[in-house]
Design an enzyme around this catalytic site. Structure first.
Site, mmCIF file in Angstrom:
data_model
loop_
_atom_site.group_PDB
_atom_site.id
_atom_site.type_symbol
_atom_site.label_atom_id
_atom_site.label_comp_id
_atom_site.label_asym_id
_atom_site.label_seq_id
_atom_site.Cartn_x
_atom_site.Cartn_y
_atom_site.Cartn_z
ATOM 1 N N PHE A 157 0.845 -1.204 0.000
ATOM 2 C CA PHE A 157 0.000 0.000 0.000
ATOM 3 C C PHE A 157 0.874 1.245 0.000
ATOM 4 O O PHE A 157 0.702 2.164 0.802
ATOM 5 C CB PHE A 157 -0.939 -0.035 1.206
ATOM 6 C CG PHE A 157 -2.225 0.699 0.997
ATOM 7 C CD1 PHE A 157 -3.070 0.379 -0.054
ATOM 8 C CD2 PHE A 157 -2.607 1.715 1.858
ATOM 9 C CE1 PHE A 157 -4.274 1.048 -0.251
ATOM 10 C CE2 PHE A 157 -3.810 2.398 1.678
ATOM 11 C CZ PHE A 157 -4.641 2.064 0.619
ATOM 12 N N GLY A 158 1.826 1.270 -0.935
ATOM 13 C CA GLY A 158 2.618 2.474 -1.145
ATOM 14 C C GLY A 158 1.847 3.429 -2.038
ATOM 15 O O GLY A 158 0.617 3.357 -2.147
ATOM 16 N N ARG A 159 2.566 4.301 -2.698
ATOM 17 C CA ARG A 159 1.902 5.338 -3.502
ATOM 18 C C ARG A 159 1.011 4.747 -4.592
ATOM 19 O O ARG A 159 -0.099 5.226 -4.836
ATOM 20 C CB ARG A 159 2.956 6.258 -4.134
ATOM 21 C CG ARG A 159 3.617 7.207 -3.159
ATOM 22 C CD ARG A 159 4.713 7.973 -3.857
ATOM 23 N NE ARG A 159 5.704 7.037 -4.357
ATOM 24 C CZ ARG A 159 6.861 6.790 -3.739
ATOM 25 N NH1 ARG A 159 7.182 7.446 -2.668
ATOM 26 N NH2 ARG A 159 7.691 5.897 -4.223
ATOM 27 N N ILE A 160 1.495 3.680 -5.265
ATOM 28 C CA ILE A 160 0.701 3.128 -6.372
ATOM 29 C C ILE A 160 -0.518 2.381 -5.834
ATOM 30 O O ILE A 160 -1.637 2.548 -6.333
ATOM 31 C CB ILE A 160 1.566 2.223 -7.282
ATOM 32 C CG1 ILE A 160 2.733 3.034 -7.867
ATOM 33 C CG2 ILE A 160 0.724 1.614 -8.395
ATOM 34 C CD1 ILE A 160 3.744 2.220 -8.658
ATOM 35 N N ARG A 180 3.077 -5.371 5.660
ATOM 36 C CA ARG A 180 3.568 -6.039 6.877
ATOM 37 C C ARG A 180 3.334 -5.167 8.109
ATOM 38 O O ARG A 180 2.919 -5.610 9.141
ATOM 39 C CB ARG A 180 5.041 -6.397 6.741
ATOM 40 C CG ARG A 180 5.219 -7.698 5.969
ATOM 41 C CD ARG A 180 6.656 -8.045 5.858
ATOM 42 N NE ARG A 180 7.410 -6.920 5.301
ATOM 43 C CZ ARG A 180 8.717 -6.900 5.159
ATOM 44 N NH1 ARG A 180 9.432 -7.928 5.523
ATOM 45 N NH2 ARG A 180 9.337 -5.855 4.638
ATOM 46 N N ALA A 234 3.126 -5.238 -10.515
ATOM 47 C CA ALA A 234 4.299 -4.961 -9.660
ATOM 48 C C ALA A 234 5.559 -5.528 -10.313
ATOM 49 O O ALA A 234 6.197 -4.848 -11.135
ATOM 50 C CB ALA A 234 4.057 -5.541 -8.275
ATOM 51 N N ARG A 235 5.901 -6.755 -9.971
ATOM 52 C CA ARG A 235 7.002 -7.458 -10.624
ATOM 53 C C ARG A 235 6.575 -8.909 -10.816
ATOM 54 O O ARG A 235 5.945 -9.498 -9.925
ATOM 55 C CB ARG A 235 8.276 -7.412 -9.770
ATOM 56 C CG ARG A 235 9.043 -6.099 -9.843
ATOM 57 C CD ARG A 235 9.667 -5.876 -11.230
ATOM 58 N NE ARG A 235 10.446 -4.642 -11.309
ATOM 59 C CZ ARG A 235 9.971 -3.460 -11.697
ATOM 60 N NH1 ARG A 235 8.696 -3.340 -12.043
ATOM 61 N NH2 ARG A 235 10.764 -2.409 -11.763
ATOM 62 N N GLU A 264 10.907 -11.966 -18.016
ATOM 63 C CA GLU A 264 10.637 -11.101 -19.178
ATOM 64 C C GLU A 264 11.819 -11.096 -20.134
ATOM 65 O O GLU A 264 12.963 -11.092 -19.674
ATOM 66 C CB GLU A 264 10.358 -9.679 -18.686
ATOM 67 C CG GLU A 264 9.076 -9.611 -17.881
ATOM 68 C CD GLU A 264 8.798 -8.236 -17.311
ATOM 69 O OE1 GLU A 264 9.497 -7.271 -17.673
ATOM 70 O OE2 GLU A 264 7.890 -8.134 -16.496
ATOM 71 N N HIS A 282 4.446 -5.357 -19.949
ATOM 72 C CA HIS A 282 5.102 -4.471 -18.967
ATOM 73 C C HIS A 282 5.064 -2.999 -19.409
ATOM 74 O O HIS A 282 6.093 -2.408 -19.723
ATOM 75 C CB HIS A 282 6.555 -4.904 -18.713
ATOM 76 C CG HIS A 282 7.095 -4.354 -17.422
ATOM 77 N ND1 HIS A 282 8.106 -4.961 -16.707
ATOM 78 C CD2 HIS A 282 6.762 -3.244 -16.712
ATOM 79 C CE1 HIS A 282 8.373 -4.246 -15.620
ATOM 80 N NE2 HIS A 282 7.568 -3.196 -15.593
HETATM 81 C C1 GLV Z 1 8.391 -0.102 -13.825
HETATM 82 O O1 GLV Z 1 8.117 -1.258 -13.777
HETATM 83 C C2 GLV Z 1 9.115 0.598 -12.818
HETATM 84 O O2 GLV Z 1 9.564 -0.015 -11.849
HETATM 85 O O3 GLV Z 1 9.285 1.813 -12.955
#
Ligand code: GLV
Length: 317
Positions: A157-160, A180, A234-235, A264, A282
């Site tokens: 739950f950061g900025r994004i 966490r 995310a990743r 990727e 991506h």
């Molecule tokens: C994109 O995936 C970023 O980390 O900026």
């Protein structure tokens, strides 16, 4: 005047801050990534490297920087920096910067596109239309799940993550989130299993770390409702891609919206053939304005280190 190597062609104007500061900017003029040897050579011969998330900046590259006696900063044009061995950089006195803050809204837009697109089976339906499979309106065809009113579980739950939550409230979704540490924000839970089990949509917004690798594995996928949708912007390695493909093929998960992959640009072959999967290459931060902002912020990070100051976007191990 410092020498700055830029590992790829950047959006037009992206390098303006470095040029304006009068540095020697050696920019690659195409989209082919540097080989590992070329990265080492760049590190040996420059004071700063501006790189992308597809460049692996490991201890060998950083050692080359130390051997060259010049390298002071690696500026990643991305918010995620799992491509860089940040600890090795710190041990060698090389700063690392990233691009937080400037891509949040653009990436949240994309996450919402995947929430909506996966829920409403947009990819499968568009493919059918383009390939001539669609033969007219049917009352039982392309039946998705509703986004409005559904429960959204946000992991990280950061900025994004918070930007996704703002969008979700406009759709009348019930939003809960897991991190966490207690965020002190209503909707927080420390129980990720419970969040997976209770959510109609699970959207991932954690960085990739040792703790988050395969955070969503076969066990957690099995906890999710068969009507649920998983979204990952995310990743890739945060999700066990093979387990996700199995869950979709076996109808144990309703749909998935995925923008990032474990290896990727490879995508697990069973994910490519999975039903009800909206798969994007991506492109979370890929708007013209945001990519230019990211490039500028990377330049500013490099410039600050070269000027002997501490940039606000310094990454700590
Ligand atoms: C994109 O995936 C970023 O980390 O900026």
């Amino acid at each position: 005047m410092a020498r700055v190597v830029v590992t790829r062609r950047l959006p037009d104007g992206g390098l303006d801050p470095l040029v304006a500061a009068g540095h020697e900017v050696v920019a690659r003029d195409d989209d082919t990534p540097f080989t590992h040897d070329e990265l080492c050579a760049a590190a040996r011969e420059s004071d700063a490297i501006v790189c992308l998330l597809t460049d692996r900046i490991d201890a060998d590259v950083l050692d080359a920087g130390v051997a060259g006696g010049r390298l002071r900063v690696v500026a990643n044009v991305a918010v995620g920096y799992d491509n860089i061995d940040v600890r090795a950089a710190a041990e060698r006195g090389i700063a690392v910067t990233n691009t937080p803050g400037v891509l949040d809204e653009t990436t949240a837009d994309l996450a919402f596109l995947l929430i909506l697109g996966a829920a409403r089976l947009a990819s499968d339906a568009e493919r059918d239309l383009r390939t001539g499979v669609w033969d007219g309106w049917e009352i039982t065809e392309y039946l998705g799940v509703d986004v409005h009113g559904a429960t959204l579980g946000i992991v990280g739950f950061g900025r994004i993550g918070q930007a996704v939550a703002r969008r979700a409230s406009g759709f009348g979704m019930q939003v809960r989130h897991h991190t966490r540490r207690d965020t002190g924000i209503p909707g927080w839970t420390d129980d990720l299993d419970g969040l997976c089990a209770a959510s109609d949509f699970v959207s991932l917004h954690t960085p990739l770390t040792d703790e988050t690798r395969h955070l969503i594995d076969a066990r957690r996928l099995a906890l999710m409702k068969p009507t649920a949708v998983l979204v990952n912007t995310a990743r890739g390695p945060v999700v066990d891609e093979a387990a996700l493909a199995d869950a979709l093929h076996e109808g144990r998960l309703f749909a998935a919206g995925i923008d990032v992959y474990e290896r990727e640009p490879e995508v697990h072959p069973r994910l490519l053939t999975a039903p009800r999967a909206m798969l994007l290459p991506h492109l979370g931060s890929a708007s013209v304005a945001t990519r230019v902002r990211m490039a500028h912020l990377a330049c500013e990070g490099a410039l600050a280190v070269l000027a002997g100051t501490t940039p606000p976007n310094l990454v700590h191990p």
